[in-house]
Design an enzyme around this catalytic site. Structure first.
Site, PDB file in Angstrom:
ATOM      1  N   ASP A  63      -4.613 -10.891   0.629  1.00  0.00           N
ATOM      2  CA  ASP A  63      -3.280 -11.482   0.571  1.00  0.00           C
ATOM      3  C   ASP A  63      -2.639 -11.296  -0.803  1.00  0.00           C
ATOM      4  OD1 ASP A  63      -1.076 -12.819   1.680  1.00  0.00           O
ATOM      5  OD2 ASP A  63      -1.766 -14.757   0.905  1.00  0.00           O
ATOM      6  N   HIS A  64      -1.420 -10.781  -0.790  1.00  0.00           N
ATOM      7  CA  HIS A  64      -0.626 -10.504  -1.995  1.00  0.00           C
ATOM      8  C   HIS A  64      -1.349  -9.549  -2.943  1.00  0.00           C
ATOM      9  CE1 HIS A  64       1.652 -13.845  -0.386  1.00  0.00           C
ATOM     10  NE2 HIS A  64       2.668 -13.378  -1.087  1.00  0.00           N
TER      11      HIS A  64
ATOM     12  N   HIS B  75       3.682  -4.941   3.894  1.00  0.00           N
ATOM     13  CA  HIS B  75       3.692  -5.432   5.271  1.00  0.00           C
ATOM     14  C   HIS B  75       3.275  -6.892   5.283  1.00  0.00           C
ATOM     15  CE1 HIS B  75       4.076  -1.459   7.115  1.00  0.00           C
ATOM     16  NE2 HIS B  75       3.172  -1.027   6.246  1.00  0.00           N
TER      17      HIS B  75
ATOM     18  N   HIS C 221       4.815   0.222  -0.566  1.00  0.00           N
ATOM     19  CA  HIS C 221       5.639  -0.602   0.322  1.00  0.00           C
ATOM     20  C   HIS C 221       4.726  -1.688   0.873  1.00  0.00           C
ATOM     21  CE1 HIS C 221       3.738   2.119   3.227  1.00  0.00           C
ATOM     22  NE2 HIS C 221       3.979   1.198   4.143  1.00  0.00           N
TER      23      HIS C 221
ATOM     24  N   GLU D 233       0.274  -4.471  12.104  1.00  0.00           N
ATOM     25  CA  GLU D 233       0.971  -4.041  10.890  1.00  0.00           C
ATOM     26  C   GLU D 233       2.449  -4.407  10.972  1.00  0.00           C
ATOM     27  OE1 GLU D 233       0.615  -0.122   8.303  1.00  0.00           O
ATOM     28  OE2 GLU D 233       1.835   0.221  10.101  1.00  0.00           O
TER      29      GLU D 233
ATOM     30  N   CYS E 298       6.203   6.186   4.298  1.00  0.00           N
ATOM     31  CA  CYS E 298       5.062   5.343   3.910  1.00  0.00           C
ATOM     32  C   CYS E 298       4.264   5.966   2.769  1.00  0.00           C
ATOM     33  CB  CYS E 298       4.154   5.090   5.105  1.00  0.00           C
ATOM     34  SG  CYS E 298       4.963   4.151   6.407  1.00  0.00           S
TER      35      CYS E 298
ATOM     36  N   HIS F  30       0.842  -1.193   0.000  1.00  0.00           N
ATOM     37  CA  HIS F  30       0.000   0.000   0.000  1.00  0.00           C
ATOM     38  C   HIS F  30       0.880   1.247   0.000  1.00  0.00           C
ATOM     39  CE1 HIS F  30      -0.184   0.995   4.579  1.00  0.00           C
ATOM     40  NE2 HIS F  30       0.908   0.348   4.315  1.00  0.00           N
TER      41      HIS F  30
END
Length: 156
Positions: free
Chosen positions: A93-94, A44, A42, A143, A36, A17
């Site tokens: 996810d991903h 997480h 980037h 996070e 960020c 994100h």
């Protein structure tokens, strides 16, 4: 009424994100979100804890177990795992939260951990059956190892 218990299941997902608000100028975004806000996003490795609350159907009386004729569970963990896959893992996810998840892309919401926790809450409620004997109690979204958000649905 029997004892009330809290059942927790933990899942992990990875997502990218960029923290950026359409309500701020580029300079305000840089000042507010720092690194960020990087243009190339980037990622997480998130950990989400879902806690449901319900009446436990097994009662201990004088060291004897008296089973209710039902399951004796607040919620079958296999069912909770499936609900979390549908509402969380399959959707997030991903993925790039800002580009791939309509909740953020269409509403131009910054993909903060706070907004992500609310999204997970709403999505789980849509996935749970309507005639359930338990309530969604809490979402705890990590996070990083040091930063997490807790949401209990207040204000929705």
């Amino acid at each position: 009424m029997g004892p009330v218990l809290y059942l927790c299941r933990v899942e992990k997902f990875s997502a990218a994100h960029r923290l950026n608000s359409s309500h701020l100028t580029e300079e305000e975004n840089r000042q507010t979100y720092g690194k960020c806000n990087g243009i190339n996003f980037h990622g997480h490795n998130y950990t989400v804890e879902v806690i449901v609350r319900g009446e436990f159907l097994t009662v201990f009386v004088l060291y004897q177990i008296k089973k209710d004729p039902k399951t004796g569970m607040v919620l079958n963990l296999t069912d909770l795992k499936r609900y979390m896959e549908v509402a969380i893992t399959n959707v997030l996810d991903h993925k790039n939260l800002d580009l791939d998840v309509p909740y953020f892309a269409e509403n131009q919401l910054p993909s903060t951990t706070e907004n992500l926790a609310v999204f997970i809450w709403v999505n789980l409620l849509r996935t749970f059956p309507r005639d359930r004997s338990y309530d969604l109690y809490e979402i705890k979204l990590h996070e990083t190892d040091n930063n997490y958000v807790i949401f209990r649905g207040e204000g929705l």
